[in-house]
Design a protein around this motif. Sequence first.
Motif, PDB file in Angstrom:
ATOM      1  N   GLN A  47       0.694   6.782  -1.601  1.00 39.36           N
ATOM      2  CA  GLN A  47      -0.637   6.231  -1.386  1.00 39.36           C
ATOM      3  C   GLN A  47      -1.059   6.597   0.028  1.00 39.36           C
ATOM      4  OE1 GLN A  47      -0.839   1.997  -1.564  1.00 39.36           O
ATOM      5  NE2 GLN A  47      -3.046   1.976  -1.856  1.00 39.36           N
ATOM      6  N   CYS A  48      -2.170   7.308   0.153  1.00 41.89           N
ATOM      7  CA  CYS A  48      -2.641   7.767   1.460  1.00 41.89           C
ATOM      8  C   CYS A  48      -3.931   7.049   1.834  1.00 41.89           C
ATOM      9  CB  CYS A  48      -2.884   9.271   1.432  1.00 41.89           C
ATOM     10  SG  CYS A  48      -1.407  10.233   1.100  1.00 41.89           S
ATOM     11  N   ARG A  49      -4.069   6.738   3.117  1.00 44.71           N
ATOM     12  CA  ARG A  49      -5.274   6.097   3.651  1.00 44.71           C
ATOM     13  C   ARG A  49      -5.697   6.841   4.907  1.00 44.71           C
ATOM     14  NH1 ARG A  49      -6.728   1.107   1.789  1.00 44.71           N
ATOM     15  NH2 ARG A  49      -5.308   0.194   0.294  1.00 44.71           N
ATOM     16  N   ARG A  50      -7.010   6.851   5.139  1.00 45.15           N
ATOM     17  CA  ARG A  50      -7.552   7.524   6.316  1.00 45.15           C
ATOM     18  C   ARG A  50      -8.359   6.525   7.127  1.00 45.15           C
ATOM     19  NH1 ARG A  50     -11.249  12.030   4.745  1.00 45.15           N
ATOM     20  NH2 ARG A  50      -9.308  12.833   3.933  1.00 45.15           N
ATOM     21  N   ILE A  51      -8.070   6.448   8.422  1.00 46.76           N
ATOM     22  CA  ILE A  51      -8.851   5.654   9.370  1.00 46.76           C
ATOM     23  C   ILE A  51      -9.346   6.626  10.421  1.00 46.76           C
ATOM     24  CG2 ILE A  51      -8.839   3.794  11.042  1.00 46.76           C
ATOM     25  CD1 ILE A  51      -6.585   2.506   9.518  1.00 46.76           C
ATOM     26  N   VAL A  52     -10.649   6.786  10.503  1.00 46.03           N
ATOM     27  CA  VAL A  52     -11.339   7.709  11.398  1.00 46.03           C
ATOM     28  C   VAL A  52     -10.783   9.111  11.172  1.00 46.03           C
ATOM     29  CG1 VAL A  52     -12.113   8.151  13.738  1.00 46.03           C
ATOM     30  CG2 VAL A  52     -11.729   5.816  13.023  1.00 46.03           C
ATOM     31  N   TRP A  53      -9.900   9.611  12.009  1.00 42.77           N
ATOM     32  CA  TRP A  53      -9.358  10.958  11.832  1.00 42.77           C
ATOM     33  C   TRP A  53      -7.858  10.957  11.534  1.00 42.77           C
ATOM     34  CZ3 TRP A  53     -10.856   8.934  16.498  1.00 42.77           C
ATOM     35  CH2 TRP A  53      -9.842   8.739  17.416  1.00 42.77           C
ATOM     36  N   VAL A  54      -7.253   9.797  11.424  1.00 40.68           N
ATOM     37  CA  VAL A  54      -5.808   9.693  11.196  1.00 40.68           C
ATOM     38  C   VAL A  54      -5.559   9.388   9.716  1.00 40.68           C
ATOM     39  CG1 VAL A  54      -3.718   8.428  11.789  1.00 40.68           C
ATOM     40  CG2 VAL A  54      -5.457   8.841  13.535  1.00 40.68           C
ATOM     41  N   THR A  55      -4.720  10.194   9.070  1.00 34.28           N
ATOM     42  CA  THR A  55      -4.331   9.956   7.688  1.00 34.28           C
ATOM     43  C   THR A  55      -2.870   9.569   7.658  1.00 34.28           C
ATOM     44  OG1 THR A  55      -5.918  11.598   6.923  1.00 34.28           O
ATOM     45  CG2 THR A  55      -4.193  10.974   5.387  1.00 34.28           C
ATOM     46  N   SER A  56      -2.564   8.453   6.990  1.00 37.03           N
ATOM     47  CA  SER A  56      -1.172   8.026   6.865  1.00 37.03           C
ATOM     48  C   SER A  56      -0.864   7.822   5.389  1.00 37.03           C
ATOM     49  CB  SER A  56      -0.920   6.740   7.654  1.00 37.03           C
ATOM     50  OG  SER A  56      -1.685   5.697   7.096  1.00 37.03           O
ATOM     51  N   CYS A  57       0.340   8.195   4.993  1.00 37.00           N
ATOM     52  CA  CYS A  57       0.765   8.074   3.605  1.00 37.00           C
ATOM     53  C   CYS A  57       2.040   7.237   3.544  1.00 37.00           C
ATOM     54  CB  CYS A  57       1.028   9.443   2.998  1.00 37.00           C
ATOM     55  SG  CYS A  57      -0.441  10.475   2.922  1.00 37.00           S
ATOM     56  N   THR A  58       2.110   6.377   2.534  1.00 36.94           N
ATOM     57  CA  THR A  58       3.305   5.573   2.313  1.00 36.94           C
ATOM     58  C   THR A  58       3.752   5.748   0.875  1.00 36.94           C
ATOM     59  OG1 THR A  58       1.955   3.653   1.753  1.00 36.94           O
ATOM     60  CG2 THR A  58       2.732   3.797   4.020  1.00 36.94           C
ATOM     61  N   ARG A  59       5.047   5.675   0.682  1.00 39.86           N
ATOM     62  CA  ARG A  59       5.592   5.833  -0.653  1.00 39.86           C
ATOM     63  C   ARG A  59       5.504   4.506  -1.392  1.00 39.86           C
ATOM     64  NH1 ARG A  59       9.669   9.964  -2.153  1.00 39.86           N
ATOM     65  NH2 ARG A  59       9.774   9.700  -4.378  1.00 39.86           N
ATOM     66  N   VAL A  60       4.964   4.552  -2.594  1.00 42.81           N
ATOM     67  CA  VAL A  60       4.811   3.361  -3.408  1.00 42.81           C
ATOM     68  C   VAL A  60       5.889   3.401  -4.472  1.00 42.81           C
ATOM     69  CG1 VAL A  60       3.287   2.085  -4.926  1.00 42.81           C
ATOM     70  CG2 VAL A  60       2.341   3.360  -3.018  1.00 42.81           C
ATOM     71  N   GLN A  61       6.756   2.398  -4.469  1.00 43.78           N
ATOM     72  CA  GLN A  61       7.825   2.336  -5.456  1.00 43.78           C
ATOM     73  C   GLN A  61       7.453   1.317  -6.515  1.00 43.78           C
ATOM     74  OE1 GLN A  61      11.398   1.511  -3.343  1.00 43.78           O
ATOM     75  NE2 GLN A  61      11.472   3.511  -2.375  1.00 43.78           N
TER      76      GLN A  61
END
Length: 80
Positions: A47-61
Amino acid sequence: MTSSPSRRRRLALAVAAAALAASACIMTAVFARPVTVASNLLGADWQCRRIVWVTSCTRVQPEVPAVRASPKEPVVWRPV
């Protein structure tokens, strides 16, 4: 000890510019909401989310139930 008017004017301009920059940073942080980003490259487990110019992804189990019961065995709750 007196200072010249141009020196005070430059100081006031610098303080105003710093205050404007600080308020812009604070408003960006307050009003920026995370936006869900579709990432087909990583797959459905991410699951990836973007805040302004930063994109972070976390693994969803997937969630695993705490009690696993086979269809043949009914779950019976007994007082301890």
